[in-house]
Design an enzyme around this catalytic site. Structure first.
Site, short mmCIF file in Angstrom:
data_model
loop_
_atom_site.label_atom_id
_atom_site.label_comp_id
_atom_site.label_asym_id
_atom_site.label_seq_id
_atom_site.Cartn_x
_atom_site.Cartn_y
_atom_site.Cartn_z
N HIS A 1 -20.13 5.60 63.32
CA HIS A 1 -19.80 7.12 63.42
C HIS A 1 -19.47 8.30 64.39
O HIS A 1 -18.94 8.48 65.52
CB HIS A 1 -19.10 8.26 62.11
CG HIS A 1 -18.32 9.59 62.02
ND1 HIS A 1 -17.27 8.69 62.90
CD2 HIS A 1 -18.23 10.54 61.97
CE1 HIS A 1 -16.88 10.20 62.55
NE2 HIS A 1 -17.39 11.49 62.60
N HIS B 1 -20.56 7.49 58.70
CA HIS B 1 -19.32 7.89 58.17
C HIS B 1 -19.01 7.56 56.54
O HIS B 1 -18.58 6.18 56.71
CB HIS B 1 -17.89 8.02 58.55
CG HIS B 1 -16.88 9.42 57.89
ND1 HIS B 1 -16.62 9.55 56.23
CD2 HIS B 1 -17.30 10.76 58.42
CE1 HIS B 1 -16.49 10.37 55.72
NE2 HIS B 1 -16.50 10.92 57.55
N ARG C 1 -24.13 13.10 54.94
CA ARG C 1 -23.32 12.31 54.40
C ARG C 1 -24.16 10.72 54.97
O ARG C 1 -24.07 10.29 54.45
CB ARG C 1 -22.53 11.68 56.30
CG ARG C 1 -21.23 12.99 56.70
CD ARG C 1 -20.91 12.89 57.59
NE ARG C 1 -19.72 13.98 58.13
CZ ARG C 1 -18.57 14.20 59.31
NH1 ARG C 1 -19.60 13.51 60.30
NH2 ARG C 1 -17.52 14.82 58.50
N ARG D 1 -25.69 14.89 61.73
CA ARG D 1 -25.72 15.59 62.26
C ARG D 1 -24.42 16.57 61.07
O ARG D 1 -24.05 15.75 59.88
CB ARG D 1 -24.27 14.98 62.87
CG ARG D 1 -23.49 16.07 63.45
CD ARG D 1 -22.68 16.44 64.28
NE ARG D 1 -21.17 14.91 64.08
CZ ARG D 1 -19.94 14.78 63.11
NH1 ARG D 1 -19.24 15.67 63.33
NH2 ARG D 1 -19.61 13.63 62.57
N GLU E 1 -16.83 21.49 53.74
CA GLU E 1 -18.07 19.51 54.15
C GLU E 1 -18.79 19.59 53.37
O GLU E 1 -19.85 20.85 53.48
CB GLU E 1 -17.57 19.52 55.09
CG GLU E 1 -16.01 19.16 55.63
CD GLU E 1 -15.87 18.88 57.04
OE1 GLU E 1 -14.65 18.37 57.98
OE2 GLU E 1 -16.64 19.63 57.89
#
Length: 525
Positions: free
Chosen positions: A339, A233, A278, A374, A116
């Site tokens: 998110h 997100h 992100r 994060r 990811e």
């Protein structure tokens, strides 16, 4: 309505993965009460699509995982927390396997690892693209069969209660089943109430993620840290119907973000392109949307192939088809949505808050792992690692000395603060959850400014005064908790005048902070 009182050894408020991992890890000799605010335990955990990050590959290492986490977190993470939690990641995965969680495997029986954004290696263990659901679906029956755990649903936590020594030793609740107010006395109280994303109008969170746990802790004096870092997100389906998150693994496997002409634009913003963290991808999308005057950009995953999409992303494929989009053939419209809360109630690596008797775990807590942003799939990992760590701490702790609970004040005095002299309170609407969400989305969202944050803080202060002046109904009480959390978040954002990680200031932008600074929320007025 009548009030009553019950007693337990460990009271866990919140039944997501953090609360469930904790309950299942406590000794069967301990009496545990697990509260959830909904008819069935749910929260954000079953909605999590990605998985758990752990350095399990021969080409990977703990040090690389640490480096990726620190880089994604804009070097704002607590390094001791990062090392401690990530070091425990393989054991957390092993614990889930022991609990019969069906994680995906390769043809030769090894755990399938995906990648990811922000990760330099394939290190995400997962269950297709519905990992949270698979994990909770496996753990819920075990929770129901645990004789030492009493589950209570549809219970709203209204206030934490301290004893004469100042330790948290209970909670006032409202049971929607019995329609009774009640005080639960406990030796150990754990907040596992989840995040605050649904304080925003556009969110990937369940409607219950309104941040009340943070306000509950703050009202009894617990330190709150880094609330300004709300992660958006980047790729949420922008189509008719509820917000649906398209897992980051779609980009991790090679999905492309396109402008309206079909051109990949992420290489213009970051060398990592779609695999950037992100916060970078979300802001790039927002910039592209502003440039084009569009409400979305496009995600193209057609080149991944129908077999890959069917095997690894069945949930995304199914949801797209339900809304008239075929990921195998169509570009998919996407836009950012609120998110994850990287900050929260400050804890150590045993889950202890700054108030004796009170613990916090999961998204409501701030261990320092996530820093300013994060890293993908570190959150479910933190739930399991910290849930098990808190269980060990509680099991080894002594009971609180017997002591009467002290009365709690019925209301919390509002603190108003306006940084804009020309803002009039007449602009404030009547406080309500829809109005709050609209305010937060517009002024405390992905892109922030001094003027917008000042307006929001003034409005929230005005609303807090209004609601605290009214007779306190159940609905007004919960709204007052939500307003407190929104006010704390906005104050934190206003007090950090430069951009860092998920906190982006349009008026004063610095790519890197000169020095690490951690904002701690103010104490009670």
């Amino acid at each position: 309505m009548q009030a009553g009182s019950t007693q337990t050894e460990v009271l866990i408020i919140g039944a997501g993965l953090a609360g469930t991992s904790l309950a299942l890890s406590l000794p069967s000799s301990m009496q545990v009460t697990l509260l959830s605010s909904t008819p069935t335990p749910c929260g954000a955990s079953p909605m999590a699509l990605g998985g758990l990050a752990a350095a399990l590959n021969a080409e990977d290492s703990l040090e690389q995982h640490i480096e990726d986490t620190l880089e994604a977190g804009a070097q704002h993470s607590d390094q001791e927390a990062v090392r401690g939690i990530l070091q425990a990641a393989p054991a957390a995965v092993h614990w889930l396997l022991e609990r019969q969680v069906p994680l995906d495997r390769t043809e030769d029986g090894q755990l399938h690892l995906t990648r990811e954004g922000g990760h330099s290696q394939r290190r995400i263990v997962h269950a297709a693209d519905a990992s949270g659901y698979a994990i909770m679906h496996a753990l819920f029956p075990q929770l129901a069969q645990a004789p030492h755990v009493q589950q209570r649903t549809d219970c709203l936590a209204l206030a934490l209660r301290r004893n004469e020594q100042g330790a948290v030793a209970g909670v006032d609740i409202y049971d929607k089943h019995s329609r009774r107010y009640e005080t639960i006395v406990a030796d150990h109280v754990v907040l596992a109430t989840g995040g605050l994303g649904s304080l925003y109008a556009h969110s990937t969170n369940p409607d219950s993620a309104l941040g009340e746990g943070i306000a509950l802790a703050w009202r009894v004096g617990a330190a709150i840290r880094d609330l300004e870092f709300v992660q958006f997100h980047p790729t949420c389906l922008h189509a008719q119907g509820p917000t649906f998150l398209l897992t980051e693994a779609l980009r991790g496997e090679g999905g492309h973000l396109l402008d309206k002409q079909g051109r990949r634009f992420m290489p213009d913003y970051d060398a990592r392109a779609e695999l950037a963290p992100r916060d970078i991808v979300s802001r790039a999308i927002a910039a592209q949307m502003r440039q084009e005057g569009s409400s979305h950009v496009w995600l193209d995953v057609r080149h991944l192939g129908a077999d890959t999409l069917q095997q690894h992303f069945p949930k995304a494929l199914e949801e797209g088809l339900r809304r008239g989009l075929d990921l195998r053939q169509d570009w998919v419209p996407v836009a950012p949505a609120a998110h994850y809360s990287c900050g929260g109630i400050q804890t150590d690596l045993s889950g202890r808050t700054t108030v004796p008797g009170l613990y916090a775990v999961g998204e409501v807590a701030c261990t320092g792992l996530h820093g300013a942003n994060r890293l993908a799939s570190n959150s479910l990992l933190e739930c399991v690692v910290m849930g098990r760590a808190v269980a060990q701490t509680i099991a080894a702790s002594n009971k609180l000395p017997s002591s009467a609970l002290i009365p709690e004040t019925a209301t919390v005095a509002a603190t108003t603060a306006s940084t804009e002299a020309n803002i009039s309170s007449s602009l404030s609407k009547t406080p309500s959850l829809p109005a709050l969400r609209s305010l937060m989305q517009e002024h405390v969202g992905l892109l922030r400014s001094h003027q917008g944050l000042g307006y929001a803080l003034h409005t929230l202060g005005d609303w807090r005064e209004q609601i605290n002046a009214l007779p306190r109904s159940l609905e007004q009480h919960t709204l007052s908790l939500q307003l407190d959390t929104a006010w704390l978040l906005t104050q934190a954002a206003l007090d950090r005048p430069y951009s860092l990680g998920a906190h982006y200031r349009l008026d004063q932008v610095r790519k890197k902070a000169i020095a690490k600074q951690s904002y701690t929320a103010p104490g009670l007025p």
